[in-house]
Design a protein around this motif. Structure first.
Motif, PDB file in Angstrom:
ATOM      1  N   GLU A   8      72.810  -4.161  56.959  1.00  0.00           N
ATOM      2  CA  GLU A   8      71.564  -3.470  57.318  1.00  0.00           C
ATOM      3  C   GLU A   8      70.322  -4.092  56.683  1.00  0.00           C
ATOM      4  OE1 GLU A   8      71.132  -0.692  59.211  1.00  0.00           O
ATOM      5  OE2 GLU A   8      73.258  -0.449  59.701  1.00  0.00           O
ATOM      6  N   TRP A   9      70.524  -4.886  55.660  1.00  0.00           N
ATOM      7  CA  TRP A   9      69.355  -5.393  54.938  1.00  0.00           C
ATOM      8  C   TRP A   9      69.685  -6.723  54.281  1.00  0.00           C
ATOM      9  CZ3 TRP A   9      64.251  -4.612  54.471  1.00  0.00           C
ATOM     10  CH2 TRP A   9      63.593  -5.127  53.355  1.00  0.00           C
ATOM     11  N   GLU A  48      59.102  -1.348  53.927  1.00  0.00           N
ATOM     12  CA  GLU A  48      59.761  -1.894  55.110  1.00  0.00           C
ATOM     13  C   GLU A  48      61.244  -1.494  55.131  1.00  0.00           C
ATOM     14  OE1 GLU A  48      59.043  -6.138  55.588  1.00  0.00           O
ATOM     15  OE2 GLU A  48      60.835  -6.247  56.864  1.00  0.00           O
ATOM     16  N   TYR A  49      61.851  -1.566  53.955  1.00  0.00           N
ATOM     17  CA  TYR A  49      63.251  -1.155  53.831  1.00  0.00           C
ATOM     18  C   TYR A  49      63.411   0.302  54.242  1.00  0.00           C
ATOM     19  CZ  TYR A  49      67.765  -0.011  51.746  1.00  0.00           C
ATOM     20  OH  TYR A  49      69.051   0.417  51.556  1.00  0.00           O
ATOM     21  N   LYS A  50      62.509   1.130  53.717  1.00  0.00           N
ATOM     22  CA  LYS A  50      62.586   2.565  53.983  1.00  0.00           C
ATOM     23  C   LYS A  50      62.474   2.832  55.491  1.00  0.00           C
ATOM     24  CE  LYS A  50      62.406   7.031  53.081  1.00  0.00           C
ATOM     25  NZ  LYS A  50      61.734   8.017  53.628  1.00  0.00           N
ATOM     26  N   VAL A  51      61.484   2.193  56.110  1.00  0.00           N
ATOM     27  CA  VAL A  51      61.256   2.423  57.534  1.00  0.00           C
ATOM     28  C   VAL A  51      62.441   1.926  58.369  1.00  0.00           C
ATOM     29  CG1 VAL A  51      59.829   1.774  59.524  1.00  0.00           C
ATOM     30  CG2 VAL A  51      58.743   2.437  57.363  1.00  0.00           C
ATOM     31  N   SER A  52      62.874   0.699  58.100  1.00  0.00           N
ATOM     32  CA  SER A  52      63.914   0.161  58.979  1.00  0.00           C
ATOM     33  C   SER A  52      65.249   0.864  58.772  1.00  0.00           C
ATOM     34  CB  SER A  52      64.033  -1.361  58.828  1.00  0.00           C
ATOM     35  OG  SER A  52      64.766  -1.685  57.688  1.00  0.00           O
ATOM     36  N   THR A  53      65.583   1.206  57.522  1.00  0.00           N
ATOM     37  CA  THR A  53      66.872   1.886  57.325  1.00  0.00           C
ATOM     38  C   THR A  53      66.814   3.362  57.728  1.00  0.00           C
ATOM     39  OG1 THR A  53      66.393   2.338  54.988  1.00  0.00           O
ATOM     40  CG2 THR A  53      67.661   0.341  55.469  1.00  0.00           C
ATOM     41  N   THR A  54      65.629   3.948  57.680  1.00  0.00           N
ATOM     42  CA  THR A  54      65.520   5.318  58.168  1.00  0.00           C
ATOM     43  C   THR A  54      65.725   5.327  59.686  1.00  0.00           C
ATOM     44  OG1 THR A  54      64.023   5.925  56.380  1.00  0.00           O
ATOM     45  CG2 THR A  54      64.053   7.373  58.296  1.00  0.00           C
ATOM     46  N   ASN A  55      65.096   4.365  60.350  1.00  0.00           N
ATOM     47  CA  ASN A  55      65.242   4.288  61.804  1.00  0.00           C
ATOM     48  C   ASN A  55      66.684   4.046  62.234  1.00  0.00           C
ATOM     49  OD1 ASN A  55      62.571   4.761  62.151  1.00  0.00           O
ATOM     50  ND2 ASN A  55      62.000   2.597  62.354  1.00  0.00           N
ATOM     51  N   SER A  56      67.390   3.233  61.474  1.00  0.00           N
ATOM     52  CA  SER A  56      68.771   2.937  61.864  1.00  0.00           C
ATOM     53  C   SER A  56      69.745   4.030  61.406  1.00  0.00           C
ATOM     54  CB  SER A  56      69.207   1.606  61.272  1.00  0.00           C
ATOM     55  OG  SER A  56      69.387   1.736  59.879  1.00  0.00           O
TER      56      SER A  56
END
Ligand SMILES: Nc1nc2c(ncn2[C@@H]2O[C@H](COP(=O)(O)OP(=O)(O)O)[C@@H](O)[C@H]2O)c(=O)[nH]1
Ligand SMILES: [Mg+2]
Length: 319
Positions: free
Chosen positions: A222-223, A247-255
């Motif tokens: 995921e990252w 960016e981590y927060k946004v992308s992993t929240t979305n996924s």
């Protein structure tokens, strides 16, 4: 008694008092703290939890002070929990840290708390997990957990945060800098600190070296961990680090991964607690302990095979 209303409003004295209570080993306090944790649970979970590790002297405290102040400038509030397995609650190095975070500790958007780490159920960092929940209930939206590379504490911290930072020195010669190899696999970002002054070019070299090393390393699908450089003292690249974490927060929240990871961490936390509780229960049984001691000695003297001895122990346990 802890006044929950005050705690939820972010009153730092109530927060400090509640952490003291959950750290207490008194049986009466244990009941109260479990009740407290259950009450505040619905108000917890809304922060970004960041873990920071690195050898002593790498600049963790300096980084946390200046990054913390940067976060406050951005409108956030910051709780810092420092775990130091090498020293008990009043131990020297933590006090040193506190004075080094002088500006942050005086800011009313910050809360700094050293965590004693010895003799607690569930590993060195057990109480830290609970303290995180309390800090979140008190409204802190960034929680930073600092730990030095001793024993298991880094692994435990990596398993209780959303984002795990490993700080390195600009020493391209000394390949692993005393950092355990497994730790790099857990890092969401590796940051070469002290990228300033005469160390600047070395820091850049070290960064390049770790960038290629990380290419070969396993990581979460995921990252992809990023290797950066910064100067905690000159506050260089703190903004880049902040943006990366967002960016981590946004992308992993979305996924959905942000949530999944926390749930997995809770599951691990539960498993760890159960096994520690069972161990403690066993240890408090004198007959069992005596038997275990005898069996250990028989195994050591080669009188019994380990498997036979283990079976005998279990037979006594479940008889
Ligand atoms: N040149 C330089 N020195 C730093 C930097 N960050 C920390 N230091 C210094 O390194 C020493 C150790 O820092 P400290 O934050 O206590 O490290 P910790 O043991 O990892 O918490 C102190 O003398 C700091 O002033 C940096 O970015 N650049
Ligand atoms: Mg420190």
């Amino acid at each position: 008694m802890i006044e929950i209303e005050k705690l939820l409003k972010g009153d730092r004295r109530s927060l400090a008092k509640s952490i003291t209570m959950i750290e207490s080993s008194l049986e009466s306090d244990r009941k109260d703290s479990q009740a407290l944790l259950e009450k505040i649970l619905p108000f917890s979970g809304k922060s970004i939890r960041i873990g920071i590790t690195g050898v002593p002297g790498v600049g963790k405290s300096t980084f946390i002070e200046n990054f913390g102040l940067y976060l406050i400038q951005k409108g956030h509030s910051v709780a810092v929990l420092a775990i130091d397995p090498s020293s008990p609650i009043s131990g020297g190095s933590i006090l040193g840290d506190k004075t080094r975070m002088e500006n942050l500790s005086q800011n009313d958007k910050a809360f700094i708390r050293p965590t004693p780490s010895q003799g607690f159920l569930g590993g060195v960092a057990q109480k830290t997990r609970e303290s995180v929940l309390l800090c979140e209930a008190a409204g802190f939206d960034y929680i930073i957990i600092e730990t030095v590379g001793v024993g298991q504490s880094e692994y435990e911290v990596a398993d209780m945060v959303d984002f795990f930072l490993v700080l390195l020195l600009p020493n391209s010669g000394d390949e692993l800098q005393g950092i355990k190899k497994g730790i790099l696999e857990l890092a969401d970002s590796i940051i070469v600190n002290k990228a300033d002054g005469l160390s600047l070019s070395q820091a850049t070299q070290t960064r390049a070296q770790y960038t290629s090393a990380m290419e070969l390393m396993r990581h979460d699908p995921e990252w992809k961990p990023r290797v950066l450089e910064c100067s905690a003292i000159e506050k260089r690249n703190l903004d880049v680090i902040y943006e990366m974490i967002l960016e981590y927060k946004v992308s992993t929240t979305n996924s959905g991964y942000f949530k999944t990871k926390r749930l997995e961490q809770n599951e691990n936390w539960f498993k760890r607690l159960v096994s520690e509780m069972i161990n403690n229960k066993l240890k408090s049984n004198k007959t069992l302990e005596k038997k275990k001691f005898e069996l250990e000695s028989e195994v050591r003297k080669d009188i019994k095979l380990p498997i036979v001895a283990a079976q005998e122990y279990l037979d006594l346990l479940f008889k």
